[in-house]
Write a protein that holds these residues in place. Structure first.
Motif, PDB file in Angstrom:
ATOM      1  N   LYS A 163      35.539  45.450  32.313  1.00 14.98           N
ATOM      2  CA  LYS A 163      34.618  44.453  31.757  1.00 14.98           C
ATOM      3  C   LYS A 163      34.729  44.294  30.238  1.00 14.98           C
ATOM      4  CE  LYS A 163      30.585  45.520  33.855  1.00 14.98           C
ATOM      5  NZ  LYS A 163      29.222  45.257  34.343  1.00 14.98           N
ATOM      6  N   LYS A 193      33.736  41.162  28.323  1.00 16.48           N
ATOM      7  CA  LYS A 193      34.249  39.952  28.973  1.00 16.48           C
ATOM      8  C   LYS A 193      33.044  39.254  29.594  1.00 16.48           C
ATOM      9  CE  LYS A 193      38.663  42.128  30.180  1.00 16.48           C
ATOM     10  NZ  LYS A 193      39.449  42.807  31.231  1.00 16.48           N
ATOM     11  N   ASN A 195      32.750  36.744  31.896  1.00 14.74           N
ATOM     12  CA  ASN A 195      32.786  36.828  33.355  1.00 14.74           C
ATOM     13  C   ASN A 195      34.167  37.240  33.815  1.00 14.74           C
ATOM     14  OD1 ASN A 195      33.829  34.356  32.632  1.00 14.74           O
ATOM     15  ND2 ASN A 195      32.010  33.263  33.261  1.00 14.74           N
ATOM     16  N   THR A 196      34.192  38.295  34.549  1.00  7.10           N
ATOM     17  CA  THR A 196      35.459  38.780  35.049  1.00  7.10           C
ATOM     18  C   THR A 196      35.681  38.175  36.422  1.00  7.10           C
ATOM     19  OG1 THR A 196      36.440  40.705  36.091  1.00  7.10           O
ATOM     20  CG2 THR A 196      34.103  40.879  35.536  1.00  7.10           C
ATOM     21  N   LYS A 197      36.953  37.920  36.750  1.00  7.05           N
ATOM     22  CA  LYS A 197      37.168  37.415  38.111  1.00  7.05           C
ATOM     23  C   LYS A 197      37.104  38.553  39.115  1.00  7.05           C
ATOM     24  CE  LYS A 197      42.049  37.097  37.159  1.00  7.05           C
ATOM     25  NZ  LYS A 197      43.308  37.126  37.324  1.00  7.05           N
ATOM     26  N   PHE A 198      37.003  39.766  38.627  1.00  9.46           N
ATOM     27  CA  PHE A 198      36.912  40.908  39.536  1.00  9.46           C
ATOM     28  C   PHE A 198      35.453  41.320  39.686  1.00  9.46           C
ATOM     29  CE2 PHE A 198      41.022  41.154  37.327  1.00  9.46           C
ATOM     30  CZ  PHE A 198      41.845  40.919  38.413  1.00  9.46           C
ATOM     31  N   GLN A 199      34.785  40.717  40.649  1.00 11.16           N
ATOM     32  CA  GLN A 199      33.362  40.962  40.842  1.00 11.16           C
ATOM     33  C   GLN A 199      33.142  42.211  41.687  1.00 11.16           C
ATOM     34  OE1 GLN A 199      30.874  39.385  39.452  1.00 11.16           O
ATOM     35  NE2 GLN A 199      32.034  37.740  38.494  1.00 11.16           N
ATOM     36  N   GLU A 253      44.636  45.493  37.502  1.00 12.75           N
ATOM     37  CA  GLU A 253      44.136  44.421  38.370  1.00 12.75           C
ATOM     38  C   GLU A 253      44.234  44.822  39.843  1.00 12.75           C
ATOM     39  OE1 GLU A 253      46.287  43.999  35.823  1.00 12.75           O
ATOM     40  OE2 GLU A 253      44.781  43.149  34.468  1.00 12.75           O
ATOM     41  N   ASN A 257      41.200  44.874  42.571  1.00 12.77           N
ATOM     42  CA  ASN A 257      41.266  44.240  43.891  1.00 12.77           C
ATOM     43  C   ASN A 257      40.979  45.238  45.007  1.00 12.77           C
ATOM     44  OD1 ASN A 257      41.786  41.542  43.265  1.00 12.77           O
ATOM     45  ND2 ASN A 257      43.972  41.971  42.916  1.00 12.77           N
TER      46      ASN A 257
END
Ligand code: SAH
Length: 267
Positions: A163, A193, A195-199, A253, A257
């Motif tokens: 984050k 960050k 908004n991270t795309k890794f929620q 990343e 995931n």
């Protein structure tokens, strides 16, 4: 400055004495008219320089009662500084903190990663601070900023970069402190960050995934991965992960995931 003789090892007291380094630290962010929080102000060397840059307000947090009294005396003529004699971990837990703060600190090294973890695990995101400028032992800073396929790469880099956007600024020789620590230091800055795309809802899932997959750095992840996903062999395929790799070969990343997948399946 005879109080320096009593520097407490238990509180990680290594005071910055090098003016050049102090000047470089306060130039990393634009302090003028901003609200600043300093972690562990000590005898006030860095504090004094921050005050010279005209912040709107400076909260100087110092756990050591004697040092906080010295600071109160030293800065008694300034209105925009508040010296708080408390543990930074209590301050972070207490949610009544101003917004958009720049946090600066030459951290007590025995709890530097703990302080960072507290700051990173704040639930409300983006958090109350807009930037962290922190000094670590170089060895810890190297682990925080490590890339895959290096010996420094591991859980710390993966957890910290999830984050936060992290920048390394410079190393600091041990001669810049008194008492002199055993090793070099480095200054890093962190910006949340937005908004991270890794929620990942619960960071504990990322902690667990990295703990299990890094439980044996030298071995390929195959066994640990299947253990994590209770022998569900299709997960690796879905995520396009080669199970013959060692944990240190997977990108950050990829770990995010895996943690998202783990969270979806098991909570
Ligand atoms: N910033 C100063 C001092 C750095 S040494 C300088 O650069 O000269 C670290 C300082 O953190 C010490 O003054 C120590 O007393 C203080 N400290 C240690 N643990 C702390 C904690 N949990 N909360 C707040 N301050 C702490």
């Amino acid at each position: 400055m005879n109080f320096i003789k009593y520097a407490k090892k238990s509180l990680g007291q290594n005071f910055l004495i090098d003016q050049n380094i102090i000047n470089k630290i306060v130039k990393i962010a634009d302090i003028k008219n901003k609200t600043i929080m300093e972690i562990g102000s000590g005898n006030g060397n860095l504090t004094k320089k921050i005050m010279e840059m005209n912040p709107k307000k400076l909260y100087a947090i110092e756990k050591d009662k004697n040092l906080s009294l010295i600071l109160k005396n030293k800065f008694k003529n300034y209105k925009n500084i508040k010296i708080i004699n408390d543990d930074i971990l209590n301050i972070i837990k207490n949610k009544n903190i101003d917004k958009n703060i720049i946090v600066i600190g030459n951290l007590p090294y025995n709890i530097s990663t703990q302080i960072l973890a507290y700051l990173m695990l704040i639930k409300k995101w983006p958090p109350w601070y807009k930037m962290l400028i922190l000094m670590f032992q170089k060895e810890v800073a190297d682990r925080i900023t490590a890339q895959e396929n290096t010996k420094e790469y591991g859980r710390l880099a993966i957890l910290c970069n999830w984050k936060m956007k992290i920048t390394k600024h410079f190393d600091v020789s041990k001669n810049c402190f008194f008492p002199k620590p055993k090793i070099k230091s480095s200054v890093l800055s962190f910006t949340p960050k937005e908004n991270t795309k890794f929620q990942i809802k619960n960071p504990k899932n990322l902690e667990k995934v990295t703990r299990i997959l890094f439980s044996n750095r030298r071995k390929i992840i195959n066994k640990n991965f299947l253990k994590l996903f209770e022998n569900n062999v299709s997960v690796a395929e879905e995520l396009n992960i080669n199970l013959k790799q060692r944990p240190g070969e997977l990108s950050k990343e990829t770990f995010y995931n895996i943690a998202m997948k783990y969270e979806n399946l098991f909570s």
